[in-house]
Design a protein around this motif. Structure first.
Motif, PDB file in Angstrom:
ATOM      1  N   MET A   1      35.394  20.384  55.116  1.00 49.36           N
ATOM      2  CA  MET A   1      36.460  20.549  54.243  1.00 49.36           C
ATOM      3  C   MET A   1      36.267  20.902  52.896  1.00 49.36           C
ATOM      4  SD  MET A   1      39.101  17.367  55.328  1.00 49.36           S
ATOM      5  CE  MET A   1      40.247  17.997  53.954  1.00 49.36           C
ATOM      6  N   THR A   2      34.847  20.727  52.505  1.00 52.06           N
ATOM      7  CA  THR A   2      34.324  20.986  50.988  1.00 52.06           C
ATOM      8  C   THR A   2      34.369  22.509  51.089  1.00 52.06           C
ATOM      9  OG1 THR A   2      33.156  18.944  50.913  1.00 52.06           O
ATOM     10  CG2 THR A   2      32.731  20.753  49.384  1.00 52.06           C
ATOM     11  N   ILE A   3      33.652  23.046  52.207  1.00 58.40           N
ATOM     12  CA  ILE A   3      33.771  24.688  52.142  1.00 58.40           C
ATOM     13  C   ILE A   3      34.963  25.348  52.187  1.00 58.40           C
ATOM     14  CG2 ILE A   3      32.891  26.436  53.733  1.00 58.40           C
ATOM     15  CD1 ILE A   3      30.787  24.666  54.872  1.00 58.40           C
ATOM     16  N   ALA A   4      36.113  24.610  52.906  1.00 62.26           N
ATOM     17  CA  ALA A   4      37.518  25.115  52.885  1.00 62.26           C
ATOM     18  C   ALA A   4      37.879  25.010  51.316  1.00 62.26           C
ATOM     19  CB  ALA A   4      38.312  24.497  53.732  1.00 62.26           C
ATOM     20  N   VAL A   5      37.725  23.961  50.636  1.00 59.94           N
ATOM     21  CA  VAL A   5      38.077  23.979  49.156  1.00 59.94           C
ATOM     22  C   VAL A   5      37.348  25.082  48.381  1.00 59.94           C
ATOM     23  CG1 VAL A   5      37.834  22.378  47.367  1.00 59.94           C
ATOM     24  CG2 VAL A   5      38.500  21.326  49.439  1.00 59.94           C
ATOM     25  N   VAL A   6      36.207  25.340  48.655  1.00 58.49           N
ATOM     26  CA  VAL A   6      35.312  26.332  47.739  1.00 58.49           C
ATOM     27  C   VAL A   6      35.861  27.844  48.158  1.00 58.49           C
ATOM     28  CG1 VAL A   6      33.229  27.387  47.349  1.00 58.49           C
ATOM     29  CG2 VAL A   6      33.206  25.123  47.733  1.00 58.49           C
ATOM     30  N   VAL A   7      36.258  28.024  49.304  1.00 55.86           N
ATOM     31  CA  VAL A   7      36.720  29.223  49.742  1.00 55.86           C
ATOM     32  C   VAL A   7      38.341  29.606  49.137  1.00 55.86           C
ATOM     33  CG1 VAL A   7      37.353  30.870  51.818  1.00 55.86           C
ATOM     34  CG2 VAL A   7      35.185  29.225  51.741  1.00 55.86           C
ATOM     35  N   THR A   8      39.080  28.431  49.451  1.00 60.60           N
ATOM     36  CA  THR A   8      40.438  28.633  48.865  1.00 60.60           C
ATOM     37  C   THR A   8      40.447  28.627  47.323  1.00 60.60           C
ATOM     38  OG1 THR A   8      41.460  27.400  50.630  1.00 60.60           O
ATOM     39  CG2 THR A   8      42.639  27.396  49.031  1.00 60.60           C
ATOM     40  N   MET A   9      39.743  28.049  46.618  1.00 64.09           N
ATOM     41  CA  MET A   9      39.650  27.885  45.071  1.00 64.09           C
ATOM     42  C   MET A   9      39.249  29.291  44.579  1.00 64.09           C
ATOM     43  SD  MET A   9      37.983  25.581  42.446  1.00 64.09           S
ATOM     44  CE  MET A   9      39.143  24.175  42.777  1.00 64.09           C
ATOM     45  N   ALA A  10      37.939  29.855  45.580  1.00 70.96           N
ATOM     46  CA  ALA A  10      37.361  31.067  45.009  1.00 70.96           C
ATOM     47  C   ALA A  10      38.456  32.221  45.034  1.00 70.96           C
ATOM     48  CB  ALA A  10      36.203  31.359  45.756  1.00 70.96           C
ATOM     49  N   VAL A  11      39.150  31.982  46.308  1.00 67.08           N
ATOM     50  CA  VAL A  11      40.054  33.539  46.735  1.00 67.08           C
ATOM     51  C   VAL A  11      41.420  33.315  45.501  1.00 67.08           C
ATOM     52  CG1 VAL A  11      42.057  34.117  48.208  1.00 67.08           C
ATOM     53  CG2 VAL A  11      39.630  33.570  48.910  1.00 67.08           C
ATOM     54  N   SER A  12      41.752  32.087  45.283  1.00 68.95           N
ATOM     55  CA  SER A  12      43.042  31.921  44.394  1.00 68.95           C
ATOM     56  C   SER A  12      43.059  32.140  42.974  1.00 68.95           C
ATOM     57  CB  SER A  12      43.596  30.073  44.693  1.00 68.95           C
ATOM     58  OG  SER A  12      42.401  29.433  44.230  1.00 68.95           O
ATOM     59  N   LEU A  13      41.522  31.676  42.642  1.00 62.85           N
ATOM     60  CA  LEU A  13      41.178  31.986  41.169  1.00 62.85           C
ATOM     61  C   LEU A  13      40.889  33.423  40.818  1.00 62.85           C
ATOM     62  CD1 LEU A  13      38.663  29.132  40.309  1.00 62.85           C
ATOM     63  CD2 LEU A  13      40.995  29.117  39.438  1.00 62.85           C
ATOM     64  N   SER A  14      40.138  34.193  42.085  1.00 67.09           N
ATOM     65  CA  SER A  14      39.896  35.724  42.105  1.00 67.09           C
ATOM     66  C   SER A  14      41.642  36.264  41.803  1.00 67.09           C
ATOM     67  CB  SER A  14      39.415  36.193  43.264  1.00 67.09           C
ATOM     68  OG  SER A  14      37.834  35.655  43.513  1.00 67.09           O
ATOM     69  N   LEU A  15      42.420  35.895  42.655  1.00 68.61           N
ATOM     70  CA  LEU A  15      43.748  36.425  42.560  1.00 68.61           C
ATOM     71  C   LEU A  15      44.386  36.259  41.171  1.00 68.61           C
ATOM     72  CD1 LEU A  15      45.395  35.825  45.935  1.00 68.61           C
ATOM     73  CD2 LEU A  15      44.727  38.193  44.783  1.00 68.61           C
ATOM     74  N   PHE A  16      44.148  35.004  40.520  1.00 71.36           N
ATOM     75  CA  PHE A  16      44.785  34.504  39.324  1.00 71.36           C
ATOM     76  C   PHE A  16      44.037  35.334  38.160  1.00 71.36           C
ATOM     77  CE2 PHE A  16      44.287  31.991  35.579  1.00 71.36           C
ATOM     78  CZ  PHE A  16      45.308  31.934  35.162  1.00 71.36           C
ATOM     79  N   GLY A  17      42.835  35.714  38.273  1.00 68.89           N
ATOM     80  CA  GLY A  17      42.096  36.677  37.408  1.00 68.89           C
ATOM     81  C   GLY A  17      42.626  38.136  37.561  1.00 68.89           C
ATOM     82  N   ALA A  18      42.736  38.580  38.836  1.00 74.33           N
ATOM     83  CA  ALA A  18      43.099  39.884  38.907  1.00 74.33           C
ATOM     84  C   ALA A  18      44.389  40.046  38.154  1.00 74.33           C
ATOM     85  CB  ALA A  18      43.093  40.191  40.403  1.00 74.33           C
ATOM     86  N   GLY A  19      45.279  39.173  38.453  1.00 77.00           N
ATOM     87  CA  GLY A  19      46.638  39.141  37.669  1.00 77.00           C
ATOM     88  C   GLY A  19      46.720  39.174  36.375  1.00 77.00           C
ATOM     89  N   LEU A  20      45.580  38.425  35.836  1.00 72.04           N
ATOM     90  CA  LEU A  20      45.313  38.522  34.279  1.00 72.04           C
ATOM     91  C   LEU A  20      45.056  39.959  33.861  1.00 72.04           C
ATOM     92  CD1 LEU A  20      43.643  35.055  33.589  1.00 72.04           C
ATOM     93  CD2 LEU A  20      46.084  35.498  33.044  1.00 72.04           C
ATOM     94  N   LEU A  21      43.981  40.455  34.636  1.00 72.40           N
ATOM     95  CA  LEU A  21      43.591  41.862  34.203  1.00 72.40           C
ATOM     96  C   LEU A  21      44.626  42.745  34.207  1.00 72.40           C
ATOM     97  CD1 LEU A  21      40.137  41.873  35.673  1.00 72.40           C
ATOM     98  CD2 LEU A  21      40.731  41.627  33.387  1.00 72.40           C
ATOM     99  N   THR A  22      45.527  42.749  35.290  1.00 73.49           N
ATOM    100  CA  THR A  22      46.666  43.445  35.442  1.00 73.49           C
ATOM    101  C   THR A  22      47.439  43.421  34.352  1.00 73.49           C
ATOM    102  OG1 THR A  22      46.441  43.365  37.933  1.00 73.49           O
ATOM    103  CG2 THR A  22      48.568  44.168  36.874  1.00 73.49           C
ATOM    104  N   SER A  23      47.969  42.242  33.711  1.00 67.13           N
ATOM    105  CA  SER A  23      48.797  41.891  32.664  1.00 67.13           C
ATOM    106  C   SER A  23      48.324  42.436  31.406  1.00 67.13           C
ATOM    107  CB  SER A  23      49.089  40.419  32.517  1.00 67.13           C
ATOM    108  OG  SER A  23      49.725  40.206  31.547  1.00 67.13           O
TER     109      SER A  23
END
Length: 283
Positions: A1-23
């Motif tokens: 579950m900890t690995i799942a948390v890390v992967v989910t957070m990494a993917v979501s934060l990457s998309l969040f950062g990509a959205g900020l850069l696009t903006s």
């Protein structure tokens, strides 16, 4: 579950950062192009038809002066420039100097025009509609019609990226809360003993906070590295060299996005942990 948390957070934060850069990129392009956009009001000649022209007649001097005064009186207009037929012909010769169509036009066939610079380039529709209704105006050329669809697509891409990242961030927060809740449940007897001997809430919560923070920090590092590598491969290596007419974000924007991702990641690790452990602090 900890690995799942890390992967989910990494993917979501990457998309969040990509959205900020696009903006940031959309804001850069808007700032560069919108400030340079001018509305061109082309006047009638004996050879033009349509608009507010009389067939076979050009714009009279009285109509030309009336158009100028009307445009200058509009509060959305910053400056009005007049371009004569001779100036338009010189520009035509410069632009098509090496083209076979250079000899296809004469000075008399060119249109004189007014160039309008706006106070706020985004508020152009009122000026365009007013200019189109003036007697002696053949056509109003507005580059916003070309640029606005592009900006609409960029904005849609930006909000779609941020929207997906928000959903994944929500999923990550639920996973973190569930992981911490299970960890606290398995250690409920130890927590109860610590409460009985007078341990403080901070002392009890600290191990859970450290656990979620470590998972969050790993996710932040992975997301930051992904964003930096993606920027280097997509923007720095390809986009900047192939499309030099556009302004592009730089490493300072990437740093800002990574810092914003780190702040969101830390909050995402701390808040669900505090909420998940509240029940066991009352044992």
């Amino acid at each position: 579950m900890t690995i799942a948390v890390v992967v989910t957070m990494a993917v979501s934060l990457s998309l969040f950062g990509a959205g900020l850069l696009t903006s940031m990129e959309v804001d850069l392009v808007k700032g560069r192009w919108y400030d340079k956009i001018e509305i061109s009001v082309f006047l009638c000649t004996e050879h033009t038809q349509g608009g507010m022209c009389e067939e076979g007649k050009g714009t009279t001097e009285a109509q030309r002066e009336s158009i100028r005064q009307t445009l200058e009186a509009n509060p959305e207009v910053a400056e009005v420039f007049y371009e004569s037929k001779e100036e338009a012909f010189e520009e035509f010769q410069r632009v098509f100097a090496d083209s076979p169509i250079l000899g296809s036009r004469t000075v008399d066939q060119m249109q004189d025009s007014f160039r309008i610079k706006l106070e706020n380039p985004e508020n152009y529709s009122g000026v365009v509609s007013e200019a189109q209704g003036l007697q002696g105006v053949q056509n109003v050329q507005d580059l916003h019609r070309i640029l606005d669809p592009m900006f609409n697509w960029l904005n849609a891409l930006q909000w779609a990226t941020i929207g997906m990242s928000v959903l994944l961030l929500l999923a990550a927060s639920l996973q973190i809360a569930n992981t911490i809740r299970m960890a606290a449940f398995t250690r409920r007897r130890e927590i109860g003993i610590m409460r009985l001997v007078g341990a403080s809430n901070f002392y009890i919560v600290l191990p859970f906070l450290l656990e979620s923070l470590i998972a969050g920090l790993i996710g932040i590092v992975v997301a930051g590295g992904t964003l930096a590598i993606g920027y280097y491969l997509v923007i720095e290596t390809n986009a900047k060299t192939s499309i030099q007419a556009l302004p592009w974000i730089d490493w300072s924007h990437v740093t800002t996005a990574i810092l914003a991702m780190a702040a969101v990641g830390v909050a995402l690790a701390v808040i669900p942990t505090l909420l998940a452990t509240r029940k066991y602090l009352r044992i």
